[in-house]
Design a protein around this motif. Structure first.
Motif, short mmCIF file in Angstrom:
data_model
loop_
_atom_site.label_atom_id
_atom_site.label_comp_id
_atom_site.label_asym_id
_atom_site.label_seq_id
_atom_site.Cartn_x
_atom_site.Cartn_y
_atom_site.Cartn_z
N GLN A 164 -3.85 -0.51 7.60
CA GLN A 164 -4.41 0.35 6.55
C GLN A 164 -4.51 1.79 7.04
O GLN A 164 -4.11 2.72 6.33
CB GLN A 164 -5.79 -0.13 6.12
N ASN A 222 0.83 -1.21 0.00
CA ASN A 222 0.00 0.00 0.00
C ASN A 222 0.86 1.26 0.00
O ASN A 222 0.58 2.22 -0.73
CB ASN A 222 -0.93 0.01 1.21
N THR A 282 -7.34 -4.77 1.31
CA THR A 282 -7.54 -5.03 2.73
C THR A 282 -8.80 -5.85 2.97
O THR A 282 -8.81 -6.79 3.77
CB THR A 282 -7.60 -3.71 3.51
#
Length: 111
Positions: free
Chosen positions: A85, A11, A49
């Motif tokens: 996240q 990410n 995710t």
């Protein structure tokens, strides 16, 4: 732990790669580039995710033999995904801007 680390790094790499590309190709400022990267790549990050969290859901919901070992693993995995996240979406832009400012400061100082 490897899964969480890998997804979190992926990410962050998505955001930084997109921001660098926007800076170089379109001449954007670092602030605008990382902001646009966060806005445009959010969907891909959330989808990754969610896919990993839904993959860990059977560990949490399944009963039977060994449930007392699998259930905490699934809970930790889903919780770790959510925390990583959020951490990626807040810390990566801040670090990107910090490194950009340090690089600019080094260029100004060497001239």
């Amino acid at each position: 732990m490897l899964l969480l680390t890998g997804i979190s790094l992926k990410n962050a790499i998505l955001l930084v790669d997109f921001a660098i590309h926007a800076e170089r190709e379109r001449g954007m400022t670092p602030q605008d580039a990382i902001r646009e990267a966060c806005l445009l790549r959010l969907r891909a990050i959330v989808m990754t995710t969610c896919a990993a969290a839904f993959g860990a859901l059977p560990l949490v919901l399944m009963g039977g033999y060994g449930m007392e070992l699998r259930q905490p693993l699934g809970i930790a995995l889903i919780g770790g995904l959510l925390v990583s996240q959020a951490q990626t979406m807040f810390t990566t832009p801040a670090l990107y801007l910090l490194v950009g400012r340090c690089a600019q400061w080094g260029k100004d100082r060497s001239v």
